[in-house]
Design an enzyme around this catalytic site. Structure first.
Site, PDB file in Angstrom:
ATOM      1  N   SER A 148      -8.015  -5.902 -10.461  1.00 20.83           N
ATOM      2  CA  SER A 148      -6.693  -5.355 -10.794  1.00 20.83           C
ATOM      3  C   SER A 148      -5.768  -6.484 -11.244  1.00 20.83           C
ATOM      4  O   SER A 148      -4.993  -6.332 -12.194  1.00 20.83           O
ATOM      5  CB  SER A 148      -6.066  -4.664  -9.583  1.00 20.83           C
ATOM      6  OG  SER A 148      -6.559  -3.355  -9.437  1.00 20.83           O
ATOM      7  N   LYS A 191       0.865  -1.191   0.000  1.00 12.49           N
ATOM      8  CA  LYS A 191       0.000   0.000   0.000  1.00 12.49           C
ATOM      9  C   LYS A 191       0.892   1.228   0.000  1.00 12.49           C
ATOM     10  O   LYS A 191       2.029   1.174   0.486  1.00 12.49           O
ATOM     11  CB  LYS A 191      -0.880   0.028   1.253  1.00 12.49           C
ATOM     12  CG  LYS A 191      -2.086   0.933   1.133  1.00 12.49           C
ATOM     13  CD  LYS A 191      -3.223   0.210   0.471  1.00 12.49           C
ATOM     14  CE  LYS A 191      -4.395   1.104   0.168  1.00 12.49           C
ATOM     15  NZ  LYS A 191      -5.553   0.320  -0.296  1.00 12.49           N
ATOM     16  N   GLY A 248      -5.451   2.590  -7.466  1.00  8.52           N
ATOM     17  CA  GLY A 248      -6.131   3.686  -6.775  1.00  8.52           C
ATOM     18  C   GLY A 248      -6.601   3.308  -5.379  1.00  8.52           C
ATOM     19  O   GLY A 248      -6.595   2.152  -4.987  1.00  8.52           O
ATOM     20  N   ASP A 249      -6.979   4.315  -4.637  1.00  4.96           N
ATOM     21  CA  ASP A 249      -7.643   4.172  -3.330  1.00  4.96           C
ATOM     22  C   ASP A 249      -8.267   5.552  -3.074  1.00  4.96           C
ATOM     23  O   ASP A 249      -8.494   6.301  -4.043  1.00  4.96           O
ATOM     24  CB  ASP A 249      -6.631   3.767  -2.235  1.00  4.96           C
ATOM     25  CG  ASP A 249      -7.321   3.305  -0.948  1.00  4.96           C
ATOM     26  OD1 ASP A 249      -7.786   2.158  -0.902  1.00  4.96           O
ATOM     27  OD2 ASP A 249      -7.412   4.097   0.014  1.00  4.96           O
TER      28      ASP A 249
HETATM   29  P1  NDP Z   1     -12.871   7.779  -3.081  1.00  7.12           P
HETATM   30  O1  NDP Z   1     -11.811   8.767  -2.875  1.00  7.12           O
HETATM   31  O2  NDP Z   1     -13.406   7.540  -4.446  1.00  7.12           O
HETATM   32  O3  NDP Z   1     -14.120   8.089  -2.140  1.00  7.12           O
HETATM   33  C1  NDP Z   1     -13.966   8.156  -0.767  1.00  7.12           C
HETATM   34  C2  NDP Z   1     -15.307   8.524  -0.138  1.00  7.12           C
HETATM   35  O4  NDP Z   1     -15.213   8.372   1.273  1.00  7.12           O
HETATM   36  C3  NDP Z   1     -15.696   9.965  -0.406  1.00  7.12           C
HETATM   37  O5  NDP Z   1     -17.086  10.074  -0.418  1.00  7.12           O
HETATM   38  C4  NDP Z   1     -15.067  10.668   0.796  1.00  7.12           C
HETATM   39  O6  NDP Z   1     -15.677  11.913   1.108  1.00  7.12           O
HETATM   40  C5  NDP Z   1     -15.321   9.666   1.906  1.00  7.12           C
HETATM   41  N1  NDP Z   1     -14.277   9.820   2.910  1.00  7.12           N
HETATM   42  C6  NDP Z   1     -12.949   9.681   2.717  1.00  7.12           C
HETATM   43  N2  NDP Z   1     -12.275   9.929   3.856  1.00  7.12           N
HETATM   44  C7  NDP Z   1     -13.206  10.239   4.755  1.00  7.12           C
HETATM   45  C8  NDP Z   1     -13.138  10.593   6.119  1.00  7.12           C
HETATM   46  N3  NDP Z   1     -11.969  10.677   6.766  1.00  7.12           N
HETATM   47  N4  NDP Z   1     -14.312  10.834   6.761  1.00  7.12           N
HETATM   48  C9  NDP Z   1     -15.480  10.745   6.095  1.00  7.12           C
HETATM   49  N5  NDP Z   1     -15.622  10.419   4.815  1.00  7.12           N
HETATM   50  C10 NDP Z   1     -14.489  10.172   4.152  1.00  7.12           C
HETATM   51  O7  NDP Z   1     -12.303   6.401  -2.473  1.00  7.12           O
HETATM   52  P2  NDP Z   1     -12.786   4.917  -2.711  1.00  7.12           P
HETATM   53  O8  NDP Z   1     -14.251   4.866  -2.937  1.00  7.12           O
HETATM   54  O9  NDP Z   1     -11.879   4.307  -3.690  1.00  7.12           O
HETATM   55  O10 NDP Z   1     -12.435   4.248  -1.302  1.00  7.12           O
HETATM   56  C11 NDP Z   1     -13.373   4.151  -0.233  1.00  7.12           C
HETATM   57  C12 NDP Z   1     -12.935   3.067   0.719  1.00  7.12           C
HETATM   58  O11 NDP Z   1     -12.882   1.812   0.010  1.00  7.12           O
HETATM   59  C13 NDP Z   1     -11.545   3.239   1.339  1.00  7.12           C
HETATM   60  O12 NDP Z   1     -11.560   2.670   2.629  1.00  7.12           O
HETATM   61  C14 NDP Z   1     -10.663   2.396   0.431  1.00  7.12           C
HETATM   62  O13 NDP Z   1      -9.497   1.972   1.106  1.00  7.12           O
HETATM   63  C15 NDP Z   1     -11.599   1.220   0.161  1.00  7.12           C
HETATM   64  N6  NDP Z   1     -11.308   0.417  -1.002  1.00  7.12           N
HETATM   65  C16 NDP Z   1     -11.206   0.969  -2.255  1.00  7.12           C
HETATM   66  C17 NDP Z   1     -10.980   0.176  -3.358  1.00  7.12           C
HETATM   67  C18 NDP Z   1     -10.941   0.714  -4.718  1.00  7.12           C
HETATM   68  O14 NDP Z   1     -10.832  -0.091  -5.670  1.00  7.12           O
HETATM   69  N7  NDP Z   1     -11.061   2.008  -4.943  1.00  7.12           N
HETATM   70  C19 NDP Z   1     -10.776  -1.272  -3.202  1.00  7.12           C
HETATM   71  C20 NDP Z   1     -10.980  -1.768  -1.864  1.00  7.12           C
HETATM   72  C21 NDP Z   1     -11.217  -0.931  -0.827  1.00  7.12           C
HETATM   73  P3  NDP Z   1     -14.920  13.278   0.726  1.00  7.12           P
HETATM   74  O15 NDP Z   1     -14.996  13.366  -0.750  1.00  7.12           O
HETATM   75  O16 NDP Z   1     -15.665  14.324   1.439  1.00  7.12           O
HETATM   76  O17 NDP Z   1     -13.516  13.119   1.226  1.00  7.12           O
HETATM   77  O1  2IT Z   2      -7.839  -1.482  -0.858  1.00  6.67           O
HETATM   78  C1  2IT Z   2      -7.757  -1.991  -2.001  1.00  6.67           C
HETATM   79  O2  2IT Z   2      -7.845  -3.208  -2.160  1.00  6.67           O
HETATM   80  C2  2IT Z   2      -7.576  -1.096  -3.145  1.00  6.67           C
HETATM   81  N1  2IT Z   2      -7.541   0.115  -2.952  1.00  6.67           N
HETATM   82  C3  2IT Z   2      -7.407  -1.658  -4.511  1.00  6.67           C
HETATM   83  C4  2IT Z   2      -5.989  -2.090  -4.741  1.00  6.67           C
HETATM   84  C5  2IT Z   2      -5.650  -2.531  -6.136  1.00  6.67           C
HETATM   85  O3  2IT Z   2      -4.471  -2.855  -6.332  1.00  6.67           O
HETATM   86  O4  2IT Z   2      -6.510  -2.578  -7.035  1.00  6.67           O
END
Ligand code: NDP
Ligand code: 2IT
Length: 445
Positions: free
Chosen positions: A376, A126, A165-166
């Site tokens: 991925s 990560k 991404g994350d």
């Molecule tokens: P994005 O950046 O696309 O969206 C994040 C969302 O969560 C936004 O609505 C954001 O609001 C909100 N958010 C982020 N930080 C906070 C915080 N501290 N308090 C409240 N709301 C918050 O990210 P993702 O959708 O990609 O990721 C969301 C979650 O899913 C994370 O935990 C990530 O690790 C996990 N994840 C993502 C994957 C992926 O493929 N993208 C895969 C597996 C897990 P705001 O815009 O106001 O910050």
């Molecule tokens: O938390 C997660 O698994 C991710 N943000 C996706 C990681 C990836 O390599 O696609």
């Protein structure tokens, strides 16, 4: 004191000031106690747990970039290369002001077991930065991404470490970083996933985490003769995971009535109009509050509190520790039957223990959000083969992967006498493959 307790104490002592990392390690070690106690000498004799909780490498670097006013800004950059027993390091990059070493170590640690559960050959990693993309111009984001990749490029590669991404890192950021990697190395290779469809990306990767979450939720519910159709669902967040979880719930006939961002949440009794959310979040990069300005009848509330909305199913898809014990009690009191984590570790330990004790059907993130990293890995596969699969092909593989993960975690829970405890099931099933690979490879890692 048991071996797992000893290791937890050691982690706390040797990694001060890293509460999120301690939390993630504790949950895994508590689950593994069942496996470790039964084979203590086997694992102790090779210090397997000491090795499992120590990242192979943490790279930390400076990211200087020039803002639109000509001022030089400096951010912190990191890559945690946690475990490569079963494949090259794989895991996302997070750009958010809260990012620090503790958060990236917790995420990298979780990623080891999640990636193992996908059944594909990917190790755990990560990375990220405390850079905040919010409010920055495209040019500023590009300048930051290019500087970040200038340093990161020295440590990654299609067969070494493949970021994605994350939070705060989507298609735009991956594009800027990919361009810079290519410029620096001259290599057109699958070094990042989540790429655009015209330059090496995979169909379904954008949707994969959210879709995968709902596929495994559906598998779990079906196993208990429950259907998603007509269920009321609350989804926190409104980013990549939340949007595509909502889309799949809607496709399966469920009704999502609330979503949020870090400022507040919206409630729409008629069911969320996802086109409006996509326009606000994916096109305009706006705030969820704007939804209530555009959709009659929808209500916006500032602050936390989304879990006070009555629902059958809760899908936390925003960030770590966003659902605490009080929220869990409220969900239960309101008749919620299932919680599936789209985010990484969104439920606090106290809340998780409460929900499990109350018989809630609970899917932990390392199983339920694994569809993102799993797809991925399918993108890496297509890049290596120099070809692209159709949407239907990838979607079918994703569905199969999520069904398989459900079967694995359910089976592991039953094998160790904790039927229905998918937290323990996911940790054990994820661990078994990695531990086996580490033992086979001697003391090299
Ligand atoms: P994005 O950046 O696309 O969206 C994040 C969302 O969560 C936004 O609505 C954001 O609001 C909100 N958010 C982020 N930080 C906070 C915080 N501290 N308090 C409240 N709301 C918050 O990210 P993702 O959708 O990609 O990721 C969301 C979650 O899913 C994370 O935990 C990530 O690790 C996990 N994840 C993502 C994957 C992926 O493929 N993208 C895969 C597996 C897990 P705001 O815009 O106001 O910050
Ligand atoms: O938390 C997660 O698994 C991710 N943000 C996706 C990681 C990836 O390599 O696609």
């Amino acid at each position: 004191m048991s071996y797992t307790e000893e290791i937890y104490d050691r982690v706390v002592a040797q990694n001060p000031g890293e509460p999120e990392f301690h939390q993630a390690v504790k949950e895994v070690l508590d689950s593994l106690k069942l496996v470790i106690d039964a084979n203590e000498e086997k694992y102790r004799s090779v210090s397997l747990l000491e090795r499992l909780v120590e990242p192979e490498r943490i790279i930390s670097f400076k990211v200087p970039w020039v803002d639109d006013n000509g001022k030089v800004q400096v951010n912190k950059g990191y890559r945690v290369q946690f475990n490569s027993a079963i494949g090259p390091y794989k895991g996302g990059l997070r750009f958010h002001p809260s990012v620090n070493q503790s958060i990236l170590k917790f995420l990298g640690f979780e990623q080891i077991f999640k990636n193992s559960l996908t059944g594909l050959p990917i190790g755990g990693g990560k990375g990220g930065s405390n850079f905040d993309p919010k409010g920055k111009s495209d040019r500023e984001v590009m300048a930051f991404c290019q500087s970040f990749m200038t340093e990161l490029s020295k440590y990654i590669g299609a067969d070494e470490d493949v970021p994605a991404g994350d939070i705060g890192v989507g298609g735009r950021e991956i594009g800027y970083m990919y361009g810079q990697y290519k410029r620096l190395t001259g290599k057109y290779e699958g070094v990042l996933t989540g790429k655009g469809l015209n330059w090496g990306g995979s169909l379904v990767r954008t949707q994969a985490t959210g879709y995968g979450l709902v596929y495994i939720l559906d598998a779990m519910l079906k196993d208990h003769d429950i259907s998603i159709a007509d269920k009321t669902v609350v989804v926190s967040g409104s980013g990549n995971v939340a949007i595509y979880a909502t889309e799949k719930v809607q496709q399966l006939g469920g009704k999502v009535v609330a979503m949020s961002d870090s400022n507040g949440y919206i409630y729409d009794a008629n069911g969320i109009n996802l086109d409006v959310v996509k326009d606000i979040k994916e096109i305009r990069r706006g705030r969820i509050k704007e939804y209530a300005d555009e959709v009659p009848g929808a209500v916006y509330t500032e602050g936390k509190g989304i879990w006070s909305i009555k629902c059958d199913i809760a899908l936390p898809c925003a960030t770590q520790n966003e659902l605490n014990l009080d929220d869990a009690k409220t969900l239960k009191a309101n008749g919620c039957i299932a919680v599936a984590e789209g985010a990484n570790m969104p439920t606090t330990r106290e809340a998780t223990d409460f929900l499990l004790a109350e018989g809630m059907k609970f899917l932990p993130g390392k199983a339920s959000n694994a569809g993102g990293v799993g797809t991925s890995a399918l993108e890496m596969c297509q890049n290596s083969m120099r070809r692209s699969w159709s949407f239907e092909e990838v979607d079918e593989m994703l569905q199969r992967m999520m069904n398989d993960i459900y079967a694995k975690i359910s089976d592991a829970a039953s094998r160790y006498g904790v039927e229905g405890n998918y937290v323990v099931g996911a940790n054990i099933a994820g661990f078994e493959k990695v531990a086996d690979a580490m033992m086979a490879q001697g003391t090299a890692l």
